[in-house]
Write a protein that holds these residues in place. Structure first.
Motif, short mmCIF file in Angstrom:
data_model
loop_
_atom_site.label_atom_id
_atom_site.label_comp_id
_atom_site.label_asym_id
_atom_site.label_seq_id
_atom_site.Cartn_x
_atom_site.Cartn_y
_atom_site.Cartn_z
N LYS A 11 0.77 -1.07 -0.08
CA LYS A 11 0.05 0.00 -0.04
C LYS A 11 0.82 1.18 0.07
N GLY A 12 0.61 2.28 -0.75
CA GLY A 12 1.38 3.36 -0.80
C GLY A 12 0.93 4.21 0.25
N GLY A 13 2.18 5.14 0.73
CA GLY A 13 1.88 6.27 1.63
C GLY A 13 1.58 6.13 3.01
N VAL A 14 1.96 4.63 3.64
CA VAL A 14 1.41 4.46 4.82
C VAL A 14 2.55 4.42 5.79
N GLY A 15 3.72 5.27 5.32
CA GLY A 15 4.51 5.57 6.49
C GLY A 15 5.94 4.84 6.17
N LYS A 16 6.31 3.76 5.19
CA LYS A 16 7.26 3.05 5.13
C LYS A 16 8.49 3.99 5.26
N THR A 17 8.59 4.87 4.31
CA THR A 17 9.93 5.51 4.25
C THR A 17 10.11 6.42 5.43
N THR A 18 9.19 7.07 6.03
CA THR A 18 9.17 7.93 7.51
C THR A 18 9.83 6.86 8.40
N THR A 19 9.27 5.60 8.35
CA THR A 19 9.68 4.55 9.40
C THR A 19 11.25 4.30 9.16
N LEU A 39 15.34 1.02 -1.71
CA LEU A 39 15.04 0.27 -2.55
C LEU A 39 13.84 0.71 -3.45
N ASP A 40 13.47 1.90 -3.24
CA ASP A 40 12.59 2.66 -3.96
C ASP A 40 12.80 3.69 -4.93
N PRO A 41 12.42 3.28 -6.30
CA PRO A 41 12.83 4.39 -7.20
C PRO A 41 12.51 5.63 -6.94
N GLN A 42 11.66 5.98 -6.19
CA GLN A 42 11.15 7.35 -5.62
C GLN A 42 12.45 8.10 -4.75
N GLY A 43 13.36 7.01 -4.31
CA GLY A 43 14.37 7.85 -3.55
C GLY A 43 14.34 8.69 -2.55
N PRO A 127 9.44 -0.45 -2.14
CA PRO A 127 8.72 0.24 -2.75
C PRO A 127 7.25 -0.16 -2.58
N PRO A 128 6.29 0.82 -2.73
CA PRO A 128 4.98 0.30 -2.49
C PRO A 128 4.45 -0.70 -3.60
N ALA A 129 4.92 -1.93 -3.72
CA ALA A 129 4.37 -3.04 -4.49
C ALA A 129 5.17 -4.05 -4.00
N THR A 184 0.92 3.75 12.30
CA THR A 184 1.62 5.07 11.94
C THR A 184 0.28 6.12 11.74
N MET A 185 0.64 7.50 11.89
CA MET A 185 -0.18 8.42 11.64
C MET A 185 -1.47 8.40 12.44
N TYR A 186 -1.19 7.94 13.75
CA TYR A 186 -2.45 7.96 14.65
C TYR A 186 -2.65 9.54 15.12
N ILE A 213 3.08 5.42 16.16
CA ILE A 213 3.58 6.82 15.69
C ILE A 213 2.35 7.59 15.46
N PRO A 214 2.22 8.81 16.28
CA PRO A 214 1.25 9.69 16.10
C PRO A 214 1.43 10.43 14.60
N ARG A 215 0.29 11.06 14.33
CA ARG A 215 0.54 12.03 13.26
C ARG A 215 1.15 13.37 13.69
N ASN A 216 2.17 13.77 13.17
CA ASN A 216 3.00 15.02 13.60
C ASN A 216 3.74 15.65 12.72
N VAL A 217 3.37 16.90 12.74
CA VAL A 217 3.73 17.64 11.26
C VAL A 217 5.27 17.75 11.15
N ARG A 218 6.10 17.64 12.36
CA ARG A 218 7.41 17.66 12.17
C ARG A 218 7.94 16.67 11.39
N LEU A 219 7.53 15.28 11.65
CA LEU A 219 7.77 14.05 10.75
C LEU A 219 7.62 14.49 9.38
N ALA A 220 6.73 15.01 8.88
CA ALA A 220 6.19 15.28 7.57
C ALA A 220 7.21 16.45 7.05
#
Ligand SMILES: Nc1ncnc2c1ncn2[C@@H]1O[C@H](COP(=O)(O)OP(=O)(O)OP(=O)(O)O)[C@@H](O)[C@H]1O
Ligand SMILES: [Mg+2]
Length: 256
Positions: A11-19, A39-43, A127-129, A184-186, A213-220
């Motif tokens: 699933k995309g955008g779930v917090g993999k990279t942030t984690t 390992l993600d082309p998005q880098g 990557p998300p796949a 994540t993003m609680y 992991i809470p939703r926290n604007v500093r993480l974003a």
């Protein structure tokens, strides 16, 4: 012994990279020697750790194609004790270019085997796949950590992911286990987050990390400065929660 953890969820955008970024940074902060693999082309792990992804000539793409050695690919990051194998958009062609290659599920593993002794932890951002790249992460890894976003469709696709982990365990990497899931993003202001956590807990018979992991604007914000949360805002709730997760991950490893 070193532990190699693949951070995966198709699933995309779930917090993999942030984690991946912040778990790596917190482990390094604890004095561990850590290698992060993008390992993600998005880098996004690459840029999030302050490395210019478009400037690098030795990335995970060249590594998989056998054009660079693993030593050539490893670069230092903004964090002391944290190295990185970077990635960029070139990696999106790898899947096709590697078609027909012998033992293509094990290309990354064979390279990481050469350097893993130098690290306490190796964290792989997938990557998300459920692609060949993710399979390469799972054959390299000793465990999979699955971030789950606290939103309505959290459980969607999870059975497919568990099935893939089982298949890799049976056929390619008998060592592989599911390390656990992390929420994540609680968002404490909504009932939905709480409902999702309760729902997943009652439906999923797996290790669930106590740290949420809470939703926290500093993480974003941190990635746009090329910094992990430990360096961007060390006292934020985001930083504190990833430190707690890192401690749990270390503890979990002791009981394995
Ligand atoms: N705890 C959090 N609080 C606030 N924002 C977050 C948090 N975790 C992630 N984000 C933001 O949500 C977005 C998606 O997160 P992230 O990139 O980590 O997900 P991903 O699973 O790696 O995505 P992809 O599947 O595209 O690789 C990003 O903009 C990120 O900054
Ligand atoms: Mg990502």
């Amino acid at each position: 012994m070193e532990r190699i953890i693949a951070v995966a969820n198709q699933k995309g955008g779930v917090g993999k990279t942030t984690t991946a970024i912040n778990l790596s940074a917190c482990l390094a902060e604890m004095g561990k020697h850590v290698l992060a693999i993008d390992l993600d082309p998005q880098g996004n792990t690459t840029s999030g750790l302050g490395v210019d992804k478009d400037e690098k000539e030795n990335t995970v793409y060249e590594l998989l194609l056998g054009e660079s050695t693993v030593e050539e690919c490893i670069v230092p990051t903004v964090c002391e004790g944290l190295d990185l194998i970077p990635s960029n958009v070139n990696l999106s062609g790898a899947e096709i270019e590697l078609m027909g290659t012998e033992e293509k599920e094990f290309i990354l593993k064979k390279q990481i085997d050469l350097v893993k002794k130098s690290y306490d932890y190796i964290i792989i951002d997938c990557p998300p796949a459920l692609s060949m790249l993710t399979i390469n992460a799972m054959t390299t890894a000793s465990s999979v950590l699955v971030p789950i976003q606290c939103e309505y469709y959290a459980l969607e696709g999870l059975s497919q992911l568990m099935y893939t982990i089982d298949l890799v365990h049976e056929r390619l990497n008998p060592e592989l286990i599911l390390e656990g899931v992390v929420f994540t993003m609680y968002d404490a202001r909504t009932n939905l987050s709480l409902q999702v956590v309760e729902n997943v807990k009652s439906n999923l018979n797996q290790n669930i990390y106590k740290t949420i992991i809470p939703r926290n604007v500093r993480l974003a914000e941190a990635p746009s400065h090329g910094l992990p949360i430990t360096l961007y805002d060390s006292r934020s709730t985001g930083a504190e929660s990833y430190r707690m997760l890192a401690e749990e991950v270390v503890e979990y490893g002791k009981n394995e």
